[in-house]
Design an enzyme around this catalytic site. Structure first.
Site, mmCIF file in Angstrom:
data_model
loop_
_atom_site.group_PDB
_atom_site.id
_atom_site.type_symbol
_atom_site.label_atom_id
_atom_site.label_comp_id
_atom_site.label_asym_id
_atom_site.label_seq_id
_atom_site.Cartn_x
_atom_site.Cartn_y
_atom_site.Cartn_z
ATOM 1 N N GLY A 21 41.922 25.216 32.939
ATOM 2 C CA GLY A 21 41.808 26.577 32.404
ATOM 3 C C GLY A 21 43.129 27.045 31.799
ATOM 4 N N ASP B 263 38.848 32.192 34.871
ATOM 5 C CA ASP B 263 39.523 31.596 33.709
ATOM 6 C C ASP B 263 39.544 32.560 32.522
ATOM 7 O OD1 ASP B 263 40.430 29.082 34.533
ATOM 8 O OD2 ASP B 263 38.415 28.237 34.380
ATOM 9 N N THR C 189 47.984 5.034 35.388
ATOM 10 C CA THR C 189 47.160 5.500 34.262
ATOM 11 C C THR C 189 45.700 5.049 34.361
ATOM 12 O OG1 THR C 189 47.628 3.556 32.916
ATOM 13 C CG2 THR C 189 49.140 5.413 32.674
ATOM 14 N N PRO D 134 43.066 5.639 36.424
ATOM 15 C CA PRO D 134 41.981 6.643 36.501
ATOM 16 C C PRO D 134 41.753 7.341 35.157
ATOM 17 C CG PRO D 134 43.493 6.894 38.356
ATOM 18 C CD PRO D 134 44.120 5.892 37.429
ATOM 19 N N THR D 135 42.820 7.578 34.417
ATOM 20 C CA THR D 135 42.688 8.224 33.098
ATOM 21 C C THR D 135 41.964 7.298 32.123
ATOM 22 O OG1 THR D 135 44.578 9.658 33.379
ATOM 23 C CG2 THR D 135 44.034 9.074 31.122
ATOM 24 N N CYS E 279 39.748 50.539 43.398
ATOM 25 C CA CYS E 279 38.304 50.569 43.639
ATOM 26 C C CYS E 279 37.988 50.918 45.109
ATOM 27 C CB CYS E 279 37.666 49.258 43.199
ATOM 28 S SG CYS E 279 35.950 49.482 42.745
ATOM 29 N N GLN F 10 38.232 54.531 47.233
ATOM 30 C CA GLN F 10 37.182 55.151 48.065
ATOM 31 C C GLN F 10 37.693 55.348 49.498
ATOM 32 O OE1 GLN F 10 33.875 52.450 47.521
ATOM 33 N NE2 GLN F 10 33.559 53.053 45.395
ATOM 34 N N HIS G 293 39.387 49.119 37.782
ATOM 35 C CA HIS G 293 40.281 47.988 38.081
ATOM 36 C C HIS G 293 41.322 47.833 36.974
ATOM 37 C CE1 HIS G 293 38.005 46.257 41.466
ATOM 38 N NE2 HIS G 293 36.964 46.801 40.866
ATOM 39 N N GLU H 241 43.949 46.246 36.975
ATOM 40 C CA GLU H 241 44.504 44.881 36.932
ATOM 41 C C GLU H 241 43.836 44.008 35.871
ATOM 42 O OE1 GLU H 241 42.719 46.165 39.391
ATOM 43 O OE2 GLU H 241 41.316 44.713 40.273
HETATM 44 N N1 GLN Z 1 32.317 48.311 47.404
HETATM 45 C C1 GLN Z 1 32.682 49.370 46.551
HETATM 46 C C2 GLN Z 1 31.577 49.751 45.580
HETATM 47 O O1 GLN Z 1 30.683 48.994 45.352
HETATM 48 C C3 GLN Z 1 33.955 49.033 45.803
HETATM 49 C C4 GLN Z 1 33.795 47.928 44.827
HETATM 50 C C5 GLN Z 1 35.094 47.266 44.460
HETATM 51 O O2 GLN Z 1 36.099 47.439 45.136
HETATM 52 N N2 GLN Z 1 35.066 46.489 43.401
HETATM 53 O O3 GLN Z 1 31.592 50.813 45.018
#
Ligand code: GLN
Length: 547
Positions: free
Chosen positions: A22, A75, A192, A194-195, A392, A396, A523, A525
């Site tokens: 990847g 990936d 080499t 296996p390659t 997320c 909550q 999210h 990230e």
């Molecule tokens: N479990 C929570 C929900 O479904 C948070 C989901 C998560 O953290 N991606 O809302």
């Protein structure tokens, strides 16, 4: 019909999986992009799951959500991070999608009464999908990674589709095989064989690789390159060395040491648009990654942490990378400690341990395990003004913690933990109810990009420096609107909301109370990039460095 002048590079694995196919694919994309081409990176996963959303992350790794909302393999995250742009849903293909579409067409009598078979119907559906991916966003080159290893039963149909595309357009399609060259400790030299065998196996599909990328602990020396070349009908300069290196972000730079982009473009009949691939910004980033001036200690608190580091880095790859990008930009190296929240619950670990860290992250998650321990951690960091970033579920739970400890709603909880509870501060979203009742789980969460408006004068707005943002989501539950004003009265700030004002997207505490306490329903990230770190992560790391 194949798109005119579009080039396809298929990346196939040999010898064994898990050697970085990847990252190699992403790196090929990067070096071609650095030569001025618009590159599409495509992942083919041979499993029958229609998407990656229904798989256990501990077994399969993180589910990466595209802008469109498609739940994909991790990936795809690397592809977006290396290319520095969003990828469309056409760029992710599973056997499940292919079979589903063919069977659906069969049920609708769209094959005119013919017998529907793997060849040609499944194969042609794969070819169609490859061509469709080439058509989107004006790309000139598609680099397509075929999951698994040559010889697997599951991916054979994809290799067959690729073979056919090459047969039809010999000058527009080429094959790269990523193999592993072991150095058995007792033997002490790189082997080499296996390659060679993997290449023969690929030959038996009617496919000859144009390039071999040799993954190993060491550089592949000229003698071995020559041996592979001779045995397998490949030019010596088409055998590229890819030794183990410290950071995956060095892989494109390393490929260029063997002038990879120059050779592969020549093979495709494409011009090199620049004398040298333009990797300047990337080099600067890699340099910063290797030369941090300080450390920032971050505790990641959650569940799933009992399987050891190896698995963890796959489950939370986007969070880890996002922390790195922001830390590197601030000349720091993130040192992550994984804390299983159940250890707080059982007393195995004292909550005051958290004092040792510059900041705490609670990433996304599902279910009931370890929830009370996470709530204990949030209370501690809130009261001890340790920077907190919740993602997320991490948002909550921050809301539940605040409701219980500050707003006086003693038994506040989420419906995910206790359906019948009196105070469901976090509740199921209205349109999710039916989906859960009917057990329609696959691809039905609130997924992909949604906008949020940011509150004037808030921490979020000062960090983003804008009043609306678009971020990616993956959840079924939300802050219960019934409790919003009560929580606001108790001092919690809802600084990001959906445009209609009903869905809470960001919560935070005022800077006068806490240096950095911020959590998001989305999210962030998933949109952090090496050359474009995410502002919320950067804001968090900055606060950690000051604490
Ligand atoms: N479990 C929570 C929900 O479904 C948070 C989901 C998560 O953290 N991606 O809302």
């Amino acid at each position: 019909m194949m798109k005119k002048e579009h080039k396809y590079i298929f990346v196939i694995g040999g010898v064994m999986s898990g050697v970085g196919k990847g990252v190699t694919t992403a790196s090929i994309g990067k070096v071609l992009q650095a030569n001025g081409y618009k590159v599409n990176l495509v992942k083919v996963d041979p499993y029958l799951n229609v998407d990656a959303g229904t798989m256990n992350p501990v077994e399969h790794g993180e589910t990466f959500v595209l802008r469109s909302g498609l739940e994909t393999d991790q990936d795809m995250g690397n592809y977006e991070r290396f290319l520095g742009r969003d990828l469309p849903p056409e760029n992710y293909v599973t056997s499940g999608m292919v079979y589903r579409d063919v069977i659906e067409r069969e049920r609708n009598l769209e094959y005119d009464g013919k017998c529907v078979e793997a060849i040609p119907h499944i194969r042609d559906e794969i070819v169609n999908r490859m061509e469709r991916a080439a058509m989107v966003n004006g790309s000139q080159i598609s680099v397509i990674e075929i999951g698994g290893t040559v010889g697997d039963f599951q991916n054979a149909m994809f290799i067959e589709a690729a073979r056919l595309m090459k047969a039809r357009n010999p000058h527009d399609v080429l094959f790269v095989m990523v193999t592993y060259l072991p150095i058995p400790p007792k033997v002490g030299e790189m082997k080499t064989k296996p390659t060679q065998n993997a290449i023969r196996q690929l030959n038996s599909y009617g496919v000859q690789p144009d390039f071999i990328i040799g993954r190993s602990e060491e550089y592949v020396d000229e003698r071995r390159k020559g041996k592979i070349a001779e045995q397998c009908n490949i030019r010596t300069d088409h055998v590229i060395s890819a030794p183990d290196i410290e950071s995956i972000y060095d892989v494109p730079l390393n490929l260029e040491k063997d002038n990879f982009s120059g050779i592969i473009l020549a093979q495709l009949g494409l011009k090199k648009k620049h004398k040298k691939a333009d990797m300047e910004q990337w080099e600067r980033f890699a340099h910063k990654a290797h030369n941090p001036k300080k450390e920032v200690r971050i505790a990641v608190v959650g569940k799933y942490f009992s399987s050891g580091d190896f698995v963890l880095s796959d489950v939370y790859i986007s969070v880890i990378e996002a922390l790195k990008f922001s830390a590197f930009a601030l000349d720091a190296k993130p040192v992550l400690t994984w804390i299983s929240s159940q250890d707080f619950e059982s007393g195995k670990l004292k909550i005051s341990e958290l004092k040792k860290y510059d900041g705490v992250v609670v990433p996304g998650g599902f279910g009931t395990t370890g929830i009370e321990g996470i709530l204990m951690a949030i209370t501690y960091v809130r009261e001890h003004t340790i920077p907190y970033l919740g993602l997320c579920y991490g948002m909550q739970l921050a809301v539940i913690e605040y409701a219980r400890t500050v707003a006086g709603i003693k038994n506040a909880t989420t419906r995910e933990v206790d359906k019948g509870a009196e105070h469901l501060v976090i509740n199921i979203m209205e349109d999710q109810k039916e989906k859960l009742e009917k057990k329609r789980y696959g691809g039905t969460m609130r997924l992909g990009v949604y906008p949020a408006n940011l509150k004037k004068g808030s921490l979020a707005r000062s960090i983003y420096r804008t009043d609306t943002v678009e971020e990616r989501h993956r959840h079924r539950y939300e802050v219960n609107p019934k409790y919003v004003s009560l929580l606001e009265d108790a001092g919690l700030v809802f600084s990001g909301r959906s445009p209609d004002g009903t869905l809470m997207e960001i919560v935070e505490l005022p800077k006068t109370i806490h240096p950095f306490f911020l959590a998001t329903q989305f999210h962030p990230e998933l949109q952090a990039r090496p050359l474009d770190p995410h502002p919320l992560f950067t804001g968090f790391i900055k606060a950690c460095l000051q604490s």
